[in-house]
Write a protein that holds these residues in place. Structure first.
Motif, PDB file in Angstrom:
ATOM      1  N   CYS A   1       0.832  -1.214   0.000  1.00 11.48           N
ATOM      2  CA  CYS A   1       0.000   0.000   0.000  1.00 11.48           C
ATOM      3  C   CYS A   1       0.863   1.259   0.000  1.00 11.48           C
ATOM      4  N   LEU A   2       1.893   1.285   0.835  1.00 12.05           N
ATOM      5  CA  LEU A   2       2.782   2.449   0.889  1.00 12.05           C
ATOM      6  C   LEU A   2       3.507   2.653  -0.436  1.00 12.05           C
ATOM      7  N   GLN A   3       3.959   1.569  -1.046  1.00  8.75           N
ATOM      8  CA  GLN A   3       4.643   1.692  -2.335  1.00  8.75           C
ATOM      9  C   GLN A   3       3.689   2.239  -3.395  1.00  8.75           C
ATOM     10  N   ALA A   4       2.450   1.776  -3.399  1.00  6.32           N
ATOM     11  CA  ALA A   4       1.461   2.271  -4.362  1.00  6.32           C
ATOM     12  C   ALA A   4       1.198   3.763  -4.150  1.00  6.32           C
ATOM     13  N   GLN A   5       1.096   4.171  -2.889  1.00  4.56           N
ATOM     14  CA  GLN A   5       0.854   5.583  -2.593  1.00  4.56           C
ATOM     15  C   GLN A   5       2.063   6.447  -2.933  1.00  4.56           C
ATOM     16  N   ASP A   6       3.247   5.978  -2.566  1.00  2.00           N
ATOM     17  CA  ASP A   6       4.464   6.760  -2.781  1.00  2.00           C
ATOM     18  C   ASP A   6       4.799   6.924  -4.255  1.00  2.00           C
ATOM     19  N   THR A   7       4.661   5.851  -5.025  1.00  2.00           N
ATOM     20  CA  THR A   7       5.073   5.897  -6.431  1.00  2.00           C
ATOM     21  C   THR A   7       3.979   6.384  -7.357  1.00  2.00           C
ATOM     22  N   GLN A   8       2.712   6.244  -6.950  1.00  2.00           N
ATOM     23  CA  GLN A   8       1.559   6.585  -7.799  1.00  2.00           C
ATOM     24  C   GLN A   8       1.626   5.833  -9.129  1.00  2.00           C
ATOM     25  N   GLN A   9       2.255   4.654  -9.102  1.00  2.00           N
ATOM     26  CA  GLN A   9       2.382   3.803 -10.272  1.00  2.00           C
ATOM     27  C   GLN A   9       1.709   2.464  -9.990  1.00  2.00           C
ATOM     28  N   PRO A  10       1.245   1.777 -11.030  1.00  4.00           N
ATOM     29  CA  PRO A  10       0.670   0.454 -10.813  1.00  4.00           C
ATOM     30  C   PRO A  10       1.744  -0.538 -10.383  1.00  4.00           C
ATOM     31  N   ILE A  11       1.364  -1.458  -9.518  1.00  4.60           N
ATOM     32  CA  ILE A  11       2.250  -2.527  -9.080  1.00  4.60           C
ATOM     33  C   ILE A  11       1.705  -3.824  -9.658  1.00  4.60           C
ATOM     34  N   PHE A  12       2.514  -4.490 -10.451  1.00  2.00           N
ATOM     35  CA  PHE A  12       2.102  -5.746 -11.071  1.00  2.00           C
ATOM     36  C   PHE A  12       2.410  -6.877 -10.110  1.00  2.00           C
ATOM     37  N   MET A  13       1.373  -7.608  -9.720  1.00  2.00           N
ATOM     38  CA  MET A  13       1.516  -8.720  -8.792  1.00  2.00           C
ATOM     39  C   MET A  13       1.596 -10.013  -9.599  1.00  2.00           C
ATOM     40  N   THR A  14       2.586 -10.847  -9.266  1.00  2.00           N
ATOM     41  CA  THR A  14       2.782 -12.082 -10.013  1.00  2.00           C
ATOM     42  C   THR A  14       2.461 -13.298  -9.156  1.00  2.00           C
ATOM     43  N   LYS A  15       1.983 -14.330  -9.834  1.00  2.00           N
ATOM     44  CA  LYS A  15       1.711 -15.616  -9.195  1.00  2.00           C
ATOM     45  C   LYS A  15       2.386 -16.675 -10.051  1.00  2.00           C
ATOM     46  N   ASN A  16       3.281 -17.417  -9.452  1.00  2.00           N
ATOM     47  CA  ASN A  16       4.071 -18.421 -10.170  1.00  2.00           C
ATOM     48  C   ASN A  16       4.804 -17.809 -11.358  1.00  2.00           C
ATOM     49  N   GLY A  17       5.301 -16.566 -11.182  1.00  2.00           N
ATOM     50  CA  GLY A  17       6.090 -15.917 -12.206  1.00  2.00           C
ATOM     51  C   GLY A  17       5.301 -15.248 -13.317  1.00  2.00           C
ATOM     52  N   LYS A  18       3.996 -15.312 -13.256  1.00  2.51           N
ATOM     53  CA  LYS A  18       3.160 -14.705 -14.298  1.00  2.51           C
ATOM     54  C   LYS A  18       2.306 -13.590 -13.690  1.00  2.51           C
ATOM     55  N   ALA A  19       2.071 -12.554 -14.489  1.00  3.44           N
ATOM     56  CA  ALA A  19       1.240 -11.443 -14.023  1.00  3.44           C
ATOM     57  C   ALA A  19      -0.148 -11.958 -13.653  1.00  3.44           C
ATOM     58  N   SER A  20      -0.600 -11.538 -12.478  1.00  3.04           N
ATOM     59  CA  SER A  20      -1.886 -12.015 -11.988  1.00  3.04           C
ATOM     60  C   SER A  20      -2.878 -10.874 -11.777  1.00  3.04           C
ATOM     61  N   LEU A  21      -2.402  -9.778 -11.187  1.00  3.33           N
ATOM     62  CA  LEU A  21      -3.269  -8.616 -10.995  1.00  3.33           C
ATOM     63  C   LEU A  21      -2.428  -7.372 -10.838  1.00  3.33           C
ATOM     64  N   VAL A  22      -3.092  -6.233 -10.850  1.00  4.44           N
ATOM     65  CA  VAL A  22      -2.416  -4.945 -10.730  1.00  4.44           C
ATOM     66  C   VAL A  22      -3.016  -4.194  -9.550  1.00  4.44           C
ATOM     67  N   VAL A  23      -2.152  -3.626  -8.720  1.00  4.38           N
ATOM     68  CA  VAL A  23      -2.581  -2.817  -7.583  1.00  4.38           C
ATOM     69  C   VAL A  23      -2.193  -1.377  -7.894  1.00  4.38           C
ATOM     70  N   ILE A  24      -3.135  -0.458  -7.687  1.00  7.98           N
ATOM     71  CA  ILE A  24      -2.853   0.962  -7.939  1.00  7.98           C
ATOM     72  C   ILE A  24      -3.547   1.794  -6.860  1.00  7.98           C
ATOM     73  N   ASP A  25      -2.902   2.846  -6.431  1.00  9.88           N
ATOM     74  CA  ASP A  25      -3.460   3.758  -5.439  1.00  9.88           C
ATOM     75  C   ASP A  25      -4.715   4.435  -5.997  1.00  9.88           C
ATOM     76  N   CYS A  26      -5.691   4.674  -5.155  1.00 13.28           N
ATOM     77  CA  CYS A  26      -6.960   5.272  -5.601  1.00 13.28           C
ATOM     78  C   CYS A  26      -6.752   6.638  -6.260  1.00 13.28           C
ATOM     79  N   ALA A  27      -5.899   7.470  -5.692  1.00 10.08           N
ATOM     80  CA  ALA A  27      -5.664   8.797  -6.274  1.00 10.08           C
ATOM     81  C   ALA A  27      -5.041   8.666  -7.656  1.00 10.08           C
ATOM     82  N   ALA A  28      -4.102   7.726  -7.814  1.00 10.97           N
ATOM     83  CA  ALA A  28      -3.479   7.507  -9.117  1.00 10.97           C
ATOM     84  C   ALA A  28      -4.496   6.972 -10.112  1.00 10.97           C
ATOM     85  N   TYR A  29      -5.361   6.092  -9.642  1.00  5.56           N
ATOM     86  CA  TYR A  29      -6.404   5.538 -10.513  1.00  5.56           C
ATOM     87  C   TYR A  29      -7.348   6.643 -10.984  1.00  5.56           C
ATOM     88  N   GLU A  30      -7.792   7.480 -10.075  1.00  8.90           N
ATOM     89  CA  GLU A  30      -8.697   8.579 -10.436  1.00  8.90           C
ATOM     90  C   GLU A  30      -8.017   9.557 -11.396  1.00  8.90           C
TER      91      GLU A  30
END
Length: 95
Positions: free
Chosen positions: A22-51
């Protein structure tokens, strides 16, 4: 200037280190790509950055609409011509 490398983290961080994600998403205002077994699974982004991203997309869409409208309706009307037309319209309606 080269583009920044994407932020990539394992999806397990959502369970083990959620606060840091959460802190990284807020600080960078960039999407964070979350991987599962080495493959992209979902993206986390801060609400302000998303808006901000959504607002930017809306501006781009409006600009495209204006460009298309200008392309097919290139005529302009002077203020004097507009005033004259409005006076005639008001005269007809008795305003």
């Amino acid at each position: 200037m080269p583009a920044a490398l994407p932020l990539i983290r394992p999806i397990s961080d959502l369970r083990t280190d959620l606060n840091d994600v959460c802190l990284q998403a807020q600080d960078t205002q960039q999407p964070i790509f979350m991987t599962k077994n080495g493959k992209a699974s979902l993206v986390v982004i801060d609400c302000a950055a998303y808006e901000a991203q959504r607002q930017h997309e809306r501006y781009v869409q409006k600009l495209r609409e204006a460009e298309i409208e200008a392309k097919y309706k290139a005529e302009t009307v002077s203020q004097a011509a507009l005033d004259e037309t409005m006076e005639r319209v008001f005269a007809v309606w008795g305003v």
